[in-house]
Write a protein that holds these residues in place. Structure first.
Motif, PDB file in Angstrom:
ATOM      1  N   MET A 242      34.594  33.097  44.334  1.00 18.00           N
ATOM      2  CA  MET A 242      34.897  34.379  43.699  1.00 18.00           C
ATOM      3  C   MET A 242      34.174  34.641  42.383  1.00 18.00           C
ATOM      4  O   MET A 242      34.001  35.801  41.993  1.00 18.00           O
ATOM      5  CB  MET A 242      36.406  34.491  43.461  1.00 18.00           C
ATOM      6  N   LEU A 243      33.745  33.594  41.679  1.00 21.28           N
ATOM      7  CA  LEU A 243      33.147  33.809  40.359  1.00 21.28           C
ATOM      8  C   LEU A 243      31.902  34.704  40.400  1.00 21.28           C
ATOM      9  O   LEU A 243      31.761  35.588  39.536  1.00 21.28           O
ATOM     10  CB  LEU A 243      32.827  32.471  39.688  1.00 21.28           C
ATOM     11  N   PRO A 244      30.991  34.538  41.376  1.00 21.62           N
ATOM     12  CA  PRO A 244      29.835  35.455  41.403  1.00 21.62           C
ATOM     13  C   PRO A 244      30.245  36.914  41.507  1.00 21.62           C
ATOM     14  O   PRO A 244      29.614  37.783  40.896  1.00 21.62           O
ATOM     15  CB  PRO A 244      29.076  35.001  42.659  1.00 21.62           C
ATOM     16  N   LEU A 245      31.300  37.193  42.246  1.00 19.43           N
ATOM     17  CA  LEU A 245      31.777  38.559  42.396  1.00 19.43           C
ATOM     18  C   LEU A 245      32.352  39.080  41.074  1.00 19.43           C
ATOM     19  O   LEU A 245      32.094  40.220  40.678  1.00 19.43           O
ATOM     20  CB  LEU A 245      32.839  38.596  43.498  1.00 19.43           C
ATOM     21  N   TYR A 246      33.134  38.245  40.387  1.00 23.38           N
ATOM     22  CA  TYR A 246      33.686  38.639  39.083  1.00 23.38           C
ATOM     23  C   TYR A 246      32.563  38.943  38.090  1.00 23.38           C
ATOM     24  O   TYR A 246      32.625  39.941  37.354  1.00 23.38           O
ATOM     25  CB  TYR A 246      34.586  37.524  38.530  1.00 23.38           C
ATOM     26  N   LEU A 247      31.581  38.076  38.039  1.00 19.87           N
ATOM     27  CA  LEU A 247      30.483  38.281  37.102  1.00 19.87           C
ATOM     28  C   LEU A 247      29.662  39.518  37.479  1.00 19.87           C
ATOM     29  O   LEU A 247      29.184  40.246  36.610  1.00 19.87           O
ATOM     30  CB  LEU A 247      29.582  37.041  37.078  1.00 19.87           C
ATOM     31  N   ARG A 248      29.527  39.750  38.778  1.00 18.14           N
ATOM     32  CA  ARG A 248      28.710  40.882  39.241  1.00 18.14           C
ATOM     33  C   ARG A 248      29.274  42.220  38.783  1.00 18.14           C
ATOM     34  O   ARG A 248      28.531  43.124  38.402  1.00 18.14           O
ATOM     35  CB  ARG A 248      28.603  40.837  40.782  1.00 18.14           C
ATOM     36  N   ILE A 249      30.595  42.375  38.833  1.00 21.04           N
ATOM     37  CA  ILE A 249      31.169  43.678  38.466  1.00 21.04           C
ATOM     38  C   ILE A 249      31.736  43.690  37.045  1.00 21.04           C
ATOM     39  O   ILE A 249      32.249  44.720  36.603  1.00 21.04           O
ATOM     40  CB  ILE A 249      32.249  44.114  39.471  1.00 21.04           C
ATOM     41  N   GLY A 250      31.642  42.568  36.334  1.00 22.84           N
ATOM     42  CA  GLY A 250      32.055  42.547  34.944  1.00 22.84           C
ATOM     43  C   GLY A 250      33.525  42.253  34.710  1.00 22.84           C
ATOM     44  O   GLY A 250      34.059  42.545  33.637  1.00 22.84           O
ATOM     45  N   MET A 251      34.222  41.659  35.690  1.00 25.32           N
ATOM     46  CA  MET A 251      35.618  41.270  35.487  1.00 25.32           C
ATOM     47  C   MET A 251      35.708  40.012  34.628  1.00 25.32           C
ATOM     48  O   MET A 251      34.818  39.155  34.654  1.00 25.32           O
ATOM     49  CB  MET A 251      36.314  41.022  36.832  1.00 25.32           C
TER      50      MET A 251
END
Length: 433
Positions: free
Chosen positions: A125-134
């Motif tokens: 999940m971390l790449p997704l969080y970083l991608r959208i700025g969460m």
């Protein structure tokens, strides 16, 4: 005197970390050493510290090889299909992402192992969080809550296993009355995920992402570099290897550090037979692994001194002595409430094998069943998992690239909420009274 020193040491230690006066490693070593010298234990410090290191050595080896094992599998792209599927489902909505994180983390946490849960959940999940700025702390909080509830109450999880073994209880008698409480904890995790997702949505909005594998990389260069180490043709072999390791882990067929060491070696040879590339992958993950291992050994110093000076015994005896007889019938509630601060400053081994038998004996004087005491003792696990003495939590903060103090400040109110919700449900359903 010993009791006062123990309480003072815990207060100074906690403050120094949360206020960022000392780094976690420094605080874990320096603070107990100073208080041990003040207490007159200077000549015994070496043996206490060595005993502490011996206690945590298996955990350090486990984390070292678990980080390298999952790091190799992540590099090879094992979790890419899961990430891609999640991307398609959530479409950049922080609320959906947070709830999806909770579902993944609680599912993975069923094996009872915090290290595995964090490695898979954060990696996916971390790449997704970083991608959208969460905020990655949202991810860390949800993962931590998931393992604290799922591992804390299942008989094969660490805390419950220790409680059952320490008091010689039947696993089914312990666990079945706790099922409604565990379900309430799961609902609380989903609620927390929803609230945190709403907070993130208010800050960054719902990000429209045109899905492609490239969208997970922070830039094209990063994607190109990642693409060069992916092993899509070996995905099924990697999945079989991972499932095999998890099955052996759950069945307890092999010491866990040895299991992950073998898994890492097989994964490295299978995915990167070229020695130079294999070396590159190991060096890439070495910094994270070394940081976590150092923290684990520092935690061993703290627990070794805390136990060796008998501070832990003094504090637990004080706790038992200050509980008035008039609240004897509600003793399990007192155990549940006090388990939060006590397990925060103690390892699970110290609490369940050192303190819990004392509490059970005190409860027996009030006519309270050891089963109720054992069930109550696991309800403070969400707060316990914020402790810098928890090896998997040290791994967690390393993976999301934050420090333990930041996580504690961010997640404390949510861990406290989940513990209190479970205590209330345990009372209502008769699990602890």
């Amino acid at each position: 005197m010993i009791t006062f020193l123990g309480i003072a040491m815990v207060v100074v230690f906690t403050y120094s970390i949360m206020a960022k006066k000392l780094s976690p490693v420094t605080a874990l070593v320096i603070v107990p050493v100073i208080f041990a010298v003040i207490g007159g234990f200077g000549l015994e410090l070496g043996e206490m510290m060595l005993n502490g290191l011996k206690e945590v050595a298996p955990s350090a080896a486990l984390l070292l090889f678990a980080i390298l094992f999952f790091g190799i599998l992540i590099d090879a792209g094992l979790f890419d299909p899961l990430i891609n599927k999640m991307m398609k489902l959530v479409k950049g909505d922080p609320v959906k992402i947070a709830i999806g994180t909770a579902i993944i983390a609680m599912t993975v946490a069923l094996d009872g192992d915090g290290t595995t849960t964090h490695m898979i959940t954060i990696s996916a999940m971390l790449p997704l969080y970083l991608r959208i700025g969460m905020n990655p702390l949202v991810l860390a909080t949800i993962s931590l809550l998931s393992i604290s509830v799922m591992s804390g109450m299942t008989p094969w999880g660490g805390p419950a296993t220790r409680a059952i073994a320490s008091l010689g209880l039947d696993a089914n008698e312990f666990f079945l009355p706790l099922l409604p409480t565990m379900f309430s904890g799961m609902v609380c995790i989903l609620f927390v995920a929803y609230i945190l997702g709403k907070m993130e949505r208010a800050k960054i909005g719902a990000i429209e992402i045109e899905f492609s594998p490239h969208s997970l990389a922070l830039n094209e260069v990063a994607y190109t570099l990642q693409d060069g180490i992916k092993r899509p043709k070996l995905r099924w072999l990697n999945l079989i290897l991972t499932i095999t390791v998890m099955v052996v882990l759950v069945m307890g067929l092999m010491p866990v550090p040895i299991l992950f060491m073998l898994g890492f070696v097989i994964a490295a040879i299978m995915n990167y037979p070229d020695l130079e590339q294999q070396k590159e992958r190991i060096l890439y993950h070495a910094g994270n692994a070394l940081t976590v291992v150092i923290l684990v050994f520092a935690a061993g110093i703290f627990s070794g001194i805390f136990s060796g000076t008998k501070m832990v015994d003094a504090i637990s005896n004080l706790l038992v002595s200050v509980i008035p007889e008039s609240v004897g019938s509600y003793f399990p509630v007192a155990v549940a409430l006090t388990s939060m601060p006590i397990t925060f400053v103690l390892s699970n081994d110290a609490y369940y094998f050192g303190v819990l038998p004392i509490l059970a004996q005190a409860g027996a004087a009030y006519g309270v069943s050891p089963l109720e005491i054992a069930r109550a003792s696991v309800l403070g696990q969400p707060v316990h998992f914020l402790s810098p003495l928890v090896a998997s939590t040290l791994l967690l903060v390393g993976m999301v690239k934050t420090d333990i103090g930041e996580l504690q400040r961010y997640a404390f109110k949510w861990t406290l909420l989940c513990s209190l919700v479970m205590i209330v449900i345990a009372i209502v359903t008769g699990a602890i009274i």
